[in-house]
Design an enzyme around this catalytic site. Structure first.
Site, PDB file in Angstrom:
ATOM      1  N   ASP A   9       0.863  -1.169   0.000  1.00  0.00           N
ATOM      2  CA  ASP A   9       0.000   0.000   0.000  1.00  0.00           C
ATOM      3  C   ASP A   9       0.908   1.231   0.000  1.00  0.00           C
ATOM      4  O   ASP A   9       1.725   1.397   0.912  1.00  0.00           O
ATOM      5  CB  ASP A   9      -0.853  -0.039   1.268  1.00  0.00           C
ATOM      6  CG  ASP A   9      -2.074   0.843   1.165  1.00  0.00           C
ATOM      7  OD1 ASP A   9      -3.045   0.577   1.875  1.00  0.00           O
ATOM      8  OD2 ASP A   9      -2.038   1.816   0.392  1.00  0.00           O
ATOM      9  N   ASP A 109      -3.104   2.559  -5.833  1.00  0.00           N
ATOM     10  CA  ASP A 109      -2.003   2.623  -4.864  1.00  0.00           C
ATOM     11  C   ASP A 109      -1.819   1.340  -4.058  1.00  0.00           C
ATOM     12  O   ASP A 109      -1.178   1.357  -3.016  1.00  0.00           O
ATOM     13  CB  ASP A 109      -2.232   3.793  -3.903  1.00  0.00           C
ATOM     14  CG  ASP A 109      -3.472   3.598  -3.046  1.00  0.00           C
ATOM     15  OD1 ASP A 109      -4.289   2.728  -3.382  1.00  0.00           O
ATOM     16  OD2 ASP A 109      -3.625   4.315  -2.056  1.00  0.00           O
ATOM     17  N   GLU A 110      -2.382   0.237  -4.520  1.00  0.00           N
ATOM     18  CA  GLU A 110      -2.185  -0.989  -3.748  1.00  0.00           C
ATOM     19  C   GLU A 110      -2.281  -2.248  -4.595  1.00  0.00           C
ATOM     20  O   GLU A 110      -2.859  -2.239  -5.685  1.00  0.00           O
ATOM     21  CB  GLU A 110      -3.164  -1.058  -2.579  1.00  0.00           C
ATOM     22  CG  GLU A 110      -4.616  -1.020  -2.945  1.00  0.00           C
ATOM     23  CD  GLU A 110      -5.463  -1.171  -1.697  1.00  0.00           C
ATOM     24  OE1 GLU A 110      -5.849  -2.306  -1.374  1.00  0.00           O
ATOM     25  OE2 GLU A 110      -5.729  -0.155  -1.038  1.00  0.00           O
TER      26      GLU A 110
END
Length: 366
Positions: A9, A109-110
């Site tokens: 993350d 974002d992950e």
DNA sequence: CCCTCGATCAC
DNA sequence: CCTCATATCGAGGG
């Protein structure tokens, strides 16, 4: 052999990207905002850096409210630039692909990743890989991230969650139960506000209580499938595999109207740019679609949709535009409140290539 | 089995 | 005061 699953993350992603671009922002509270352009400051905070979070700001908070909280603290207010973050994300994901066995991006974002085969199930090796991943993200993009390692996706995700920012948490298979049991049930991936309050009504607050809850009770409230997921998730035994990134299956765009209305032409008008955007996305992905949906978010924030599915895949913008308008005409007749926001979605995506490719004329042998 | 629609989650 | 995008599920209807 237990699997070695990871979750990565990127920390306060949008805001951190802005800090990297302009390091002078680092010492100040920073909010990256989605402006809806209804009024001067209407909209919400997309991401806040930790300086701002410490002052009580969080994502989803109305900009006006965030500004109040940051008053006199020299806040930096930046407009969200999705394309910029998309580009950074793409570079990182590409690099990650090369460092893990399987990568499954789940957002800008992950991502989940699997290290089972490259580590042979050795968590010490897994930790090394995780450290090296963190290093490479820092060296290539100057970004910090948080990583969790565990025997399942749910456990890995908790590890990244609980260790952020700039963290690394390894939950060994034999430690899983002791790790999970005392956590609040609503920390589990897939347990949102609705599920959480339903669980609370049955007296379940901790993951350990969920793990031991009678299946029949859970099934009564949540249905067979979700009940089984909850139990497995709470025990750290969810078997959901890390799946290599399969492309998108839908594209959508929603805009906030300048003023509330139920006039389909006005809705369509203000959405037309968004429809163009969808068409561009389809073109660049080489996709056609079978289903179009008109989406209306009413003044009470409830959602209404109306969709149409075609026999065969479509990709011309004229049909997309005409269909969207017709759907909005139908939708506006079915609502008793005005629209506050309107959107369009295309789904049932198919490769444009495959439409006339040879494979379409070959009947699969049975 | 397919389509439509709303709900939920998490971003 | 209330953004935006995506995936998934289940109910209901055909």
């Amino acid at each position: 052999m237990p699997r070695v699953i990871g979750h990565i993350d990127l920390d306060y992603f949008y805001a951190q990207v802005e800090e990297v671009e302009d390091p002078s922002l680092k010492g100040r509270p920073l909010i990256v905002c989605v402006f809806s352009r209804r009024t001067e400051d209407s909209g919400v905070v997309g991401t806040a850096n930790y300086r701002a979070r410490d002052l009580g700001v969080h994502s989803g908070m109305p900009i006006v409210l965030a500004k109040k909280k940051l008053e006199g603290r020299d806040p930096a207010v930046i407009r969200m630039d999705h394309e910029k973050y998309e580009a950074v994300s793409a570079r990182i994901m590409e690099a990650l692909e090369r460092q893990v066995d399987v990568l499954e991006p789940t957002g800008i974002d992950e991502a989940f990743f699997d290290l089972t085969s490259s580590t042979g199930g050795d968590y010490a090796k897994g930790r090394k890989t995780a450290e090296s991943i963190k290093r490479s993200v820092l060296e290539s993009e100057s970004l910090t991230c948080s990583v969790g390692l565990g025997r399942s996706k749910v456990v890995a995700k908790l590890g990244s969650d609980l260790s952020k920012p700039n963290g690394l948490m390894v939950i060994l298979p034999e430690d899983t139960k002791a790790f999970l049991d005392p956590l609040p049930a609503n920390k589990l991936y897939g347990v949102g506000p609705k599920t959480s309050s339903a669980l609370e009504e049955m007296g379940v607050r901790k993951v350990g209580e969920l793990a031991g809850a009678p299946p029949s009770e859970l099934e009564k409230h949540f249905g067979k499938k979700f009940a089984a997921y909850l139990t497995a998730a709470a025990r750290g035994t969810d078997e959901d595999p890390v799946k290599a990134g399969l492309g998108p299956t839908q594209f959508s765009r929603i805009v906030t109207l300048k003023r509330n209305t139920r006039d389909p032409h006005e809705a369509f008008e203000q959405l037309s740019e968004g429809i163009g955007y969808i068409h561009d996305k389809l073109a660049s992905a080489g996709k056609s679609f079978r289903t179009v949906s008109a989406i209306g978010i009413l003044t009470d924030l409830s959602t209404k949709t109306k969709s149409k599915t075609f026999e065969t895949p479509i990709n011309d913008s004229v049909t997309l535009n005409e269909t969207t308008l017709v759907l909005f005409q139908e939708l506006s007749r079915s609502v008793s409140k005005d629209f506050r926001r309107v959107g369009v979605r295309v789904s049932g995506l198919a490769d444009v290539e495959s439409q006339s490719s040879l494979s379409d004329f070959i009947r699969p042998a049975r």
